[in-house]
Scaffold this active site. Structure first.
Site, mmCIF file in Angstrom:
data_model
loop_
_atom_site.group_PDB
_atom_site.id
_atom_site.type_symbol
_atom_site.label_atom_id
_atom_site.label_comp_id
_atom_site.label_asym_id
_atom_site.label_seq_id
_atom_site.Cartn_x
_atom_site.Cartn_y
_atom_site.Cartn_z
ATOM 1 N N VAL A 185 1.028 -7.639 8.399
ATOM 2 C CA VAL A 185 -0.380 -7.741 9.198
ATOM 3 C C VAL A 185 -1.428 -8.176 7.904
ATOM 4 C CG1 VAL A 185 -2.459 -6.588 10.400
ATOM 5 C CG2 VAL A 185 0.048 -6.205 11.150
ATOM 6 N N ASP B 39 -0.919 3.038 11.778
ATOM 7 C CA ASP B 39 -0.527 4.553 11.274
ATOM 8 C C ASP B 39 -0.162 5.640 12.532
ATOM 9 O OD1 ASP B 39 0.237 6.626 9.558
ATOM 10 O OD2 ASP B 39 -1.366 6.074 8.102
ATOM 11 N N LYS C 209 -9.117 6.654 12.742
ATOM 12 C CA LYS C 209 -10.013 6.789 11.643
ATOM 13 C C LYS C 209 -10.123 5.271 11.323
ATOM 14 C CE LYS C 209 -6.978 8.124 8.067
ATOM 15 N NZ LYS C 209 -6.593 9.102 7.232
ATOM 16 N N MET D 135 3.007 9.232 3.937
ATOM 17 C CA MET D 135 4.351 9.288 4.104
ATOM 18 C C MET D 135 5.137 8.485 3.580
ATOM 19 S SD MET D 135 5.785 9.378 8.286
ATOM 20 C CE MET D 135 4.757 7.965 8.593
ATOM 21 N N ASP E 7 -4.537 10.730 14.946
ATOM 22 C CA ASP E 7 -5.296 10.345 13.344
ATOM 23 C C ASP E 7 -5.939 9.204 13.440
ATOM 24 O OD1 ASP E 7 -5.885 10.882 10.837
ATOM 25 O OD2 ASP E 7 -3.905 10.282 9.950
ATOM 26 N N GLY F 104 0.788 -1.167 -0.148
ATOM 27 C CA GLY F 104 -0.033 0.089 -0.029
ATOM 28 C C GLY F 104 0.841 1.110 -0.117
#
Lengths: 317, 238
Positions: A105, A165, A149, A36, A147, A32
């Site tokens: 993961v 993250d 979410k 960053m 962050d 992915g």
């Protein structure tokens, strides 16, 4: 030279391909891409296992990005919890890019995973509680995520829940955590005025005052937004105690929110066990419905017994 | 092969010296002629022969009139600006309804139109909404093709053919059943795995260097170069 579309795509990938020579890791493919860096699936030749390697993008030569990535590695390294991804290694590649190695993961992000959960609140709330556990653990160790979410929560094939993250996480020092001294914090380019987070999940004080003003209650706000997402996505009308919990967590004023994640967690757990929650005063009907729900097995057995008795009496006489 | 750097191509094109102007144009044409030709074929619907004439004519006119030198990096990316110039050029040429006889009737640049035509086989016309993206894709394809050819030549000249062969097997043209592992490559090339890793890292580094050098030459400013480089490497934020 003729290049097919697929070849152009592979070459584009090769341009960003990390130079892992001199390390024990061999990149396999791209898992992915984030703001960053890129996460690669890689093979650890020494231990014969697969790992994930997060690496700063090839053209991003800004020292702040490298620092932010290594900061994330250091934050994760100090937190050992089943809900957090363990970091194995970190450093700088021969081509100058910062990287860190973590457990690979496998799973899906929470926003995609909810579709497989069905409308019942139980499984959704149990996942939410696991997220709370990991965040509460981080808070207890002086780390604020900033962050949170659904896209940053990974659910594995065996039900494992991981909070991902931590690139913009803030590490509070001991005094600030205990409220006994001057507040100081370490972060990466995230001082006053720098807005970091995601609209819809970012606390108002974080959006208005910059990342430096975010503390544990900002994470409480984000958790409230995640809870709202989980309940709204089920398509069912949210029960009043649950909507009161969401409302409390999403209060504009940080002082009016839950004081910490454990309190929020306790309320959600109470709702899940059909217990009263601290932020909602129930009326008689609601109490009756809750008690019926809580003792439904016993109520069912008593009713079955009474029906049987009635039937026997009628038959006998 | 590619000595012009740091947008010096645009300076060369504005030079009063004809040989330098022509050298600058050759470098630009190398990066852009294929996208230009395909754009003419698939967007303007030009027949192959007309598209060849228009492509040659476009670059000849650019050399003659020096209009690339008028590029203003503040207004658009060079690629977009070049396409706008091309549209104007084709409109004028068609309105005048005359065959192109630029460069004294002879082809100005040695362009392999047959190869470009072969690449077009089976391609549909470019829809209006996609023109910018299609043109970009063709430009990237031309950029990469040039860099790969140069990489192959560099490897051959340095006696490092095995590097290019590994690059070809792993990145450029892997077998249809999927990419080989480094261990498989090591077995096939009779090399230790660590050497495969090192060769692939080195050859990708060289490829990146060549692509970025070409990109720098084919863009109009440092900002544009950085923006294009970011796009090529995955659209990361600055």
């Amino acid at each position: 030279m003729k290049l097919a579309d697929a070849a152009v795509e592979r070459l584009q990938e090769a341009l960003d391909w990390p130079d892992l020579s001199g390390t024990r890791y061999e990149p396999v493919d791209v898992l992915g891409r984030g703001g960053m860096g890129t996460v690669y699936r890689a093979r650890d030749r020494e231990l014969g296992r697969e790992v994930a390697v997060k690496i700063v993008r090839g053209t991003d030569t800004a020292p702040a990005t490298a620092e932010r990535l290594l900061h994330e590695a250091r934050v994760l390294a100090r937190l050992e919890h089943p809900g957090l991804v363990p970091v194995h290694d970190a450093g700088v590649l021969p081509d100058g890019r910062a990287y860190y190695v973590m457990r690979l993961v496998r799973g899906t992000c929470l926003d995609e995973h909810v579709a497989a959960l069905g409308p019942a609140p139980g499984p959704r709330l149990r996942i939410f509680l696991r997220v709370c556990e990991a965040v509460a653990f981080a808070h207890a160790h002086g780390v604020v995520h900033r962050d949170l979410k659904p896209q940053n929560v990974m659910v594995g094939p065996f039900g494992e829940v991981l909070v991902m993250d931590w690139g913009v996480a803030r590490v509070l020092d001991f005094e600030e955590r205990t409220g006994t001294g001057t507040a100081t914090a370490t972060g990466t380019g995230t001082g006053a005025g720098t807005v970091m987070g995601t609209p819809g999940y970012m606390a108002p004080e974080q959006a208005a005052g910059g990342a430096a003003s975010a503390d544990q209650r900002s994470d409480v706000y984000a958790l409230g937004a995640i809870l709202r997402f989980l309940c709204a996505d089920s398509g069912r009308r949210m029960p009043r105690p649950l909507s009161a919990i969401v409302e409390k967590a999403l209060a504009e004023d940080p002082e009016r929110r839950y004081a910490g994640v454990p309190v929020l967690q306790a309320d959600v757990a109470a709702f899940l066990s059909a217990e009263p929650v601290s932020v909602h005063r129930e009326n008689v009907l609601e109490r009756l419905a809750r008690l019926l729900d809580k003792y439904r097995t016993a109520v069912f057995l008593v009713l079955a017994y009474l029906v049987m008795r009635m039937a026997l009496l009628l038959w006998a006489g | 092969m590619f000595p012009l750097t740091r947008h010096s191509v645009l300076l060369s094109i504005a030079s009063p010296e004809e040989p330098q102007r022509r050298r600058g144009l050759e470098v630009l044409a190398e990066a852009y002629w294929r996208p230009v030709y395909k754009y003419l074929r698939l967007r303007w619907g030009a027949a192959a022969e007309e598209a060849e004439d228009l492509t040659q004519g476009f670059f000849a006119r650019a050399l003659e009139k020096g209009f690339f030198a008028q590029y203003d990096p503040q207004r658009a990316r060079f690629r977009t600006w070049l396409r706008t110039c091309l549209d104007g050029f084709v409109s004028n040429e068609r309105a005048a309804a005359r065959r192109l006889k630029r460069g004294g009737g002879a082809a100005l640049l040695p362009l392999d139109f047959a190869e470009a035509e072969a690449e077009l086989a089976g391609s549909a016309a470019w829809p209006e909404a996609d023109v910018e993206e299609r043109f970009r894709r063709e430009w990237v394809r031309a950029l990469f093709a040039g860099a790969v050819a140069e990489l192959q030549e560099e490897c051959r000249a340095a006696g490092k053919g095995v590097r290019f062969a590994l690059f070809e097997r792993y990145d450029l043209d892997p077998p249809p059943e999927g990419r080989p592992t480094y261990a498989q490559l090591a077995g096939d090339f009779a090399l230790p795995v660590t050497q495969v890793t090192n060769h692939l890292s080195a050859v990708r580094r060289d490829f990146r260097r060549l692509v970025l050098a070409r990109l720098r030459a084919a863009t109009g400013s440092e900002d544009e170069f950085r923006a294009e480089a970011r796009d090529l490497l995955g659209g990361m934020p600055p």
